[in-house]
Design an enzyme around this catalytic site. Sequence first.
Site, PDB file in Angstrom:
ATOM      1  N   TYR A  71     -16.862 -21.671  57.710  1.00  0.00           N
ATOM      2  CA  TYR A  71     -18.090 -21.800  57.212  1.00  0.00           C
ATOM      3  C   TYR A  71     -19.205 -22.345  57.588  1.00  0.00           C
ATOM      4  O   TYR A  71     -20.124 -21.709  57.197  1.00  0.00           O
ATOM      5  CB  TYR A  71     -16.950 -23.236  55.710  1.00  0.00           C
ATOM      6  N   ARG A  74     -21.143 -19.192  57.919  1.00  0.00           N
ATOM      7  CA  ARG A  74     -21.790 -18.670  57.087  1.00  0.00           C
ATOM      8  C   ARG A  74     -22.904 -19.548  56.200  1.00  0.00           C
ATOM      9  O   ARG A  74     -23.955 -19.451  55.531  1.00  0.00           O
ATOM     10  CB  ARG A  74     -20.816 -18.685  55.567  1.00  0.00           C
ATOM     11  N   GLN A 105     -20.751 -15.578  41.205  1.00  0.00           N
ATOM     12  CA  GLN A 105     -20.504 -16.168  41.668  1.00  0.00           C
ATOM     13  C   GLN A 105     -20.512 -16.360  43.130  1.00  0.00           C
ATOM     14  O   GLN A 105     -19.369 -16.224  43.996  1.00  0.00           O
ATOM     15  CB  GLN A 105     -18.647 -14.696  41.573  1.00  0.00           C
ATOM     16  N   ASN A 106     -21.670 -16.391  43.532  1.00  0.00           N
ATOM     17  CA  ASN A 106     -21.649 -16.676  44.964  1.00  0.00           C
ATOM     18  C   ASN A 106     -21.866 -17.897  45.520  1.00  0.00           C
ATOM     19  O   ASN A 106     -22.117 -18.279  44.322  1.00  0.00           O
ATOM     20  CB  ASN A 106     -23.496 -15.556  45.225  1.00  0.00           C
ATOM     21  N   ASP A 108     -23.949 -18.801  47.520  1.00  0.00           N
ATOM     22  CA  ASP A 108     -25.138 -18.599  49.048  1.00  0.00           C
ATOM     23  C   ASP A 108     -26.368 -19.518  48.905  1.00  0.00           C
ATOM     24  O   ASP A 108     -26.937 -19.582  48.977  1.00  0.00           O
ATOM     25  CB  ASP A 108     -25.899 -17.044  49.431  1.00  0.00           C
ATOM     26  N   HIS A 123     -18.273 -20.265  41.392  1.00  0.00           N
ATOM     27  CA  HIS A 123     -17.141 -20.195  42.927  1.00  0.00           C
ATOM     28  C   HIS A 123     -17.397 -21.496  43.628  1.00  0.00           C
ATOM     29  O   HIS A 123     -17.437 -21.264  45.028  1.00  0.00           O
ATOM     30  CB  HIS A 123     -16.884 -19.044  43.503  1.00  0.00           C
ATOM     31  N   CYS A 154     -15.563 -37.628  56.796  1.00  0.00           N
ATOM     32  CA  CYS A 154     -15.866 -38.420  56.786  1.00  0.00           C
ATOM     33  C   CYS A 154     -16.489 -39.876  57.458  1.00  0.00           C
ATOM     34  O   CYS A 154     -15.932 -39.609  57.700  1.00  0.00           O
ATOM     35  CB  CYS A 154     -15.448 -39.021  55.409  1.00  0.00           C
ATOM     36  N   GLY A 194     -24.190  -6.009  40.745  1.00  0.00           N
ATOM     37  CA  GLY A 194     -23.741  -6.562  42.473  1.00  0.00           C
ATOM     38  C   GLY A 194     -22.387  -7.226  42.323  1.00  0.00           C
ATOM     39  O   GLY A 194     -22.155  -8.219  43.434  1.00  0.00           O
ATOM     40  N   THR A 195     -21.296  -6.793  41.648  1.00  0.00           N
ATOM     41  CA  THR A 195     -19.631  -7.351  41.704  1.00  0.00           C
ATOM     42  C   THR A 195     -18.785  -6.354  41.413  1.00  0.00           C
ATOM     43  O   THR A 195     -18.664  -5.312  40.173  1.00  0.00           O
ATOM     44  CB  THR A 195     -19.417  -8.267  39.928  1.00  0.00           C
TER      45      THR A 195
HETATM   46  P1  OAD Z   1     -17.337  -7.768  46.119  1.00  0.00           P
HETATM   47  O1  OAD Z   1     -17.854  -7.539  48.023  1.00  0.00           O
HETATM   48  O2  OAD Z   1     -16.299  -7.331  45.404  1.00  0.00           O
HETATM   49  O3  OAD Z   1     -18.349  -6.752  45.116  1.00  0.00           O
HETATM   50  C1  OAD Z   1     -19.434  -6.679  45.064  1.00  0.00           C
HETATM   51  C2  OAD Z   1     -20.450  -5.392  44.859  1.00  0.00           C
HETATM   52  O4  OAD Z   1     -21.510  -5.691  44.455  1.00  0.00           O
HETATM   53  C3  OAD Z   1     -19.431  -4.096  44.677  1.00  0.00           C
HETATM   54  O5  OAD Z   1     -19.313  -3.634  43.703  1.00  0.00           O
HETATM   55  C4  OAD Z   1     -21.095  -3.141  45.741  1.00  0.00           C
HETATM   56  O6  OAD Z   1     -20.970  -1.682  45.029  1.00  0.00           O
HETATM   57  C5  OAD Z   1     -22.315  -4.215  44.925  1.00  0.00           C
HETATM   58  N1  OAD Z   1     -23.304  -3.578  45.882  1.00  0.00           N
HETATM   59  C6  OAD Z   1     -23.502  -3.847  46.867  1.00  0.00           C
HETATM   60  N2  OAD Z   1     -24.595  -3.457  47.643  1.00  0.00           N
HETATM   61  C7  OAD Z   1     -25.562  -3.893  46.207  1.00  0.00           C
HETATM   62  C8  OAD Z   1     -26.284  -3.736  46.589  1.00  0.00           C
HETATM   63  N3  OAD Z   1     -28.112  -3.617  47.032  1.00  0.00           N
HETATM   64  N4  OAD Z   1     -27.219  -3.056  44.999  1.00  0.00           N
HETATM   65  C9  OAD Z   1     -26.149  -3.573  43.976  1.00  0.00           C
HETATM   66  N5  OAD Z   1     -24.647  -3.820  44.153  1.00  0.00           N
HETATM   67  C10 OAD Z   1     -24.496  -3.512  45.413  1.00  0.00           C
HETATM   68  O7  OAD Z   1     -17.984  -8.751  45.538  1.00  0.00           O
HETATM   69  P2  OAD Z   1     -17.893 -10.030  44.245  1.00  0.00           P
HETATM   70  O8  OAD Z   1     -17.785  -9.280  43.365  1.00  0.00           O
HETATM   71  O9  OAD Z   1     -19.125 -10.915  44.120  1.00  0.00           O
HETATM   72  O10 OAD Z   1     -14.695 -15.268  45.716  1.00  0.00           O
HETATM   73  O11 OAD Z   1     -16.702 -10.455  44.857  1.00  0.00           O
HETATM   74  C11 OAD Z   1     -16.162 -11.747  43.600  1.00  0.00           C
HETATM   75  C12 OAD Z   1     -15.834 -12.722  44.920  1.00  0.00           C
HETATM   76  O12 OAD Z   1     -14.637 -12.371  45.632  1.00  0.00           O
HETATM   77  C13 OAD Z   1     -16.355 -13.550  45.432  1.00  0.00           C
HETATM   78  O13 OAD Z   1     -17.248 -15.068  44.449  1.00  0.00           O
HETATM   79  C14 OAD Z   1     -15.560 -14.452  45.667  1.00  0.00           C
HETATM   80  C15 OAD Z   1     -14.427 -13.092  46.871  1.00  0.00           C
HETATM   81  O14 OAD Z   1     -12.972 -13.299  46.563  1.00  0.00           O
HETATM   82  C16 OAD Z   1     -14.391 -16.923  46.501  1.00  0.00           C
HETATM   83  O15 OAD Z   1     -14.853 -16.851  47.374  1.00  0.00           O
HETATM   84  C17 OAD Z   1     -13.457 -17.323  45.589  1.00  0.00           C
END
Ligand code: OAD
Length: 256
Positions: A71, A74, A105-106, A108, A123, A154, A194-195
């Site tokens: 972490y 990151r 969900q990010n 960052d 998240h 701590c 972007g998910t």
């Molecule tokens: P993913 O890595 O699963 O998906 C990322 C998505 O972004 C994909 O559909 C890509 O096609 C798309 N992508 C990549 N680059 C892009 C760009 N420049 N513009 C637009 N789209 C783009 O990530 P998440 O869906 O965020 O959870 O993942 C969900 C959760 O899975 C995260 O929050 C994390 C992980 O486990 C936890 O840590 C609880």
Amino acid sequence: MSSTTFAFPPELIERLARARSVAVLTGAGISAESGVPTFRDPGGLWERFRPEELANVQAFLRNPDLVQRWYAYRCKLVREVEPNPGHYALVELERMVPDFTLITQNVDNLHRRAGSQRVVELHGNLLRSYCIDCGRPAEEVNLEAAAEGKPARCPACGGLIRPDVVWFGELLPEEALAEAYAACERAEVFLSVGTSAVVYPAAGLPLEAKRAGAYVAEINLQPSAIADQVDALLLGKAGEILPALVEAVRQTRNTG
Ligand code: OAD
């Protein structure tokens, strides 16, 4: 990039220009152009690291220094990058819409750094941490100080410090989830950006909004798991599409 590069569905632009309530769900894809790796794309975080070894509480208790150092890596990465035009376009959109909710969900912190005000972090946030024993927030404890075999603890009670993020097997923060569902109920337009839409409950939000009457548009590099159920699918980079979309909405508002 100018708005003329993209042929947006006119209905999307008109609805966004008129909307009093808009909700947006973002995933790792919106930060990809800032240089933050996504989870499931080639080269993504879950390809290089096994979630079962790092992102759950048992792994943490077994190997706290390893998890803290992952972490810390990151945290360092997200501190060194900058928000991109996609993040800034959502700040602009928030200024235009009276009731705007950005659900992310990010972890960052890039939406807040860009200037978004109403951010619902489903998240958690990488840059916050807390003590697993006394629960005290531990912003002052530098996870980066965690050395091999010597996890950060701590200063008040000696408990282990963990990042304030949701791990596998853990529930999402109740208040954030309730806010997200409420925003879905109110939204006239919902943007999913972007998910990959595979991790629930976040992945269910766009269709929850659609069920409640919203027009749902997806902006993604590749179609997500729910792409066949949305009203508009805009394929491409969020950092290019979002600024063009917001500019098109601005022009329509000014002329309409
Ligand atoms: P993913 O890595 O699963 O998906 C990322 C998505 O972004 C994909 O559909 C890509 O096609 C798309 N992508 C990549 N680059 C892009 C760009 N420049 N513009 C637009 N789209 C783009 O990530 P998440 O869906 O965020 O959870 O993942 C969900 C959760 O899975 C995260 O929050 C994390 C992980 O486990 C936890 O840590 C609880």
